[in-house]
Design a protein around this motif. Sequence first.
Motif, PDB file in Angstrom:
ATOM      1  N   PRO A  42       0.840  -1.193   0.000  1.00 18.00           N
ATOM      2  CA  PRO A  42       0.000   0.000   0.000  1.00 18.00           C
ATOM      3  C   PRO A  42       0.880   1.250   0.000  1.00 18.00           C
ATOM      4  O   PRO A  42       1.938   1.284   0.621  1.00 18.00           O
ATOM      5  CB  PRO A  42      -0.790  -0.113   1.304  1.00 18.00           C
ATOM      6  N   GLY A  43       0.452   2.251  -0.736  1.00 17.10           N
ATOM      7  CA  GLY A  43       1.217   3.481  -0.851  1.00 17.10           C
ATOM      8  C   GLY A  43       2.046   3.561  -2.117  1.00 17.10           C
ATOM      9  O   GLY A  43       2.513   4.644  -2.493  1.00 17.10           O
TER      10      GLY A  43
ATOM     11  N   THR B  35       2.768   3.633  -6.173  1.00 15.29           N
ATOM     12  CA  THR B  35       2.083   4.286  -7.287  1.00 15.29           C
ATOM     13  C   THR B  35       2.215   3.450  -8.543  1.00 15.29           C
ATOM     14  O   THR B  35       3.301   2.947  -8.851  1.00 15.29           O
ATOM     15  CB  THR B  35       2.705   5.683  -7.532  1.00 15.29           C
TER      16      THR B  35
ATOM     17  N   VAL C 176      -2.437   5.752  -6.558  1.00 20.37           N
ATOM     18  CA  VAL C 176      -1.720   5.329  -5.354  1.00 20.37           C
ATOM     19  C   VAL C 176      -2.527   4.197  -4.737  1.00 20.37           C
ATOM     20  O   VAL C 176      -3.712   4.358  -4.429  1.00 20.37           O
ATOM     21  CB  VAL C 176      -1.552   6.499  -4.358  1.00 20.37           C
TER      22      VAL C 176
ATOM     23  N   ASP D 283      -3.933   1.263  -2.234  1.00 19.51           N
ATOM     24  CA  ASP D 283      -4.190   0.997  -0.818  1.00 19.51           C
ATOM     25  C   ASP D 283      -4.531  -0.487  -0.671  1.00 19.51           C
ATOM     26  O   ASP D 283      -4.630  -1.214  -1.663  1.00 19.51           O
ATOM     27  CB  ASP D 283      -5.283   1.902  -0.249  1.00 19.51           C
TER      28      ASP D 283
END
Length: 106
Positions: free
Chosen positions: A15-16, A18, A37, A39
């Motif tokens: 997660p986080g 791109t 982005v 999650d």
Amino acid sequence: MKTRALCLSPGRVAPGMTLARAVTDRDGNTLLAAGAVLDSAMLDRLIRRGVEAMAVLVADTRDADAIASELAAAEARVAYIFRGQGSESRNALQKAVLDYRLENTR
């Protein structure tokens, strides 16, 4: 900060991160656009949809010598895989594989 795109399985994406390229399903429909982005919920949905790999941006800490070494190793590996004489089709496949590996190394 310098980044590069890496192709990873959804289980290796955190997660986080791109997206470097859009994620599509088997029919070519866009599931997520480049630049999204990610999650945890998105990653879970992609796994459930059967997405096997995605291109994400990661920090590129390599110097010019490390990149040159990786490019040379990719060229040597493809040359080894396609060693010996081949047909025009085989040579075209070799070029496509080499182009793909070099693009993902740069």
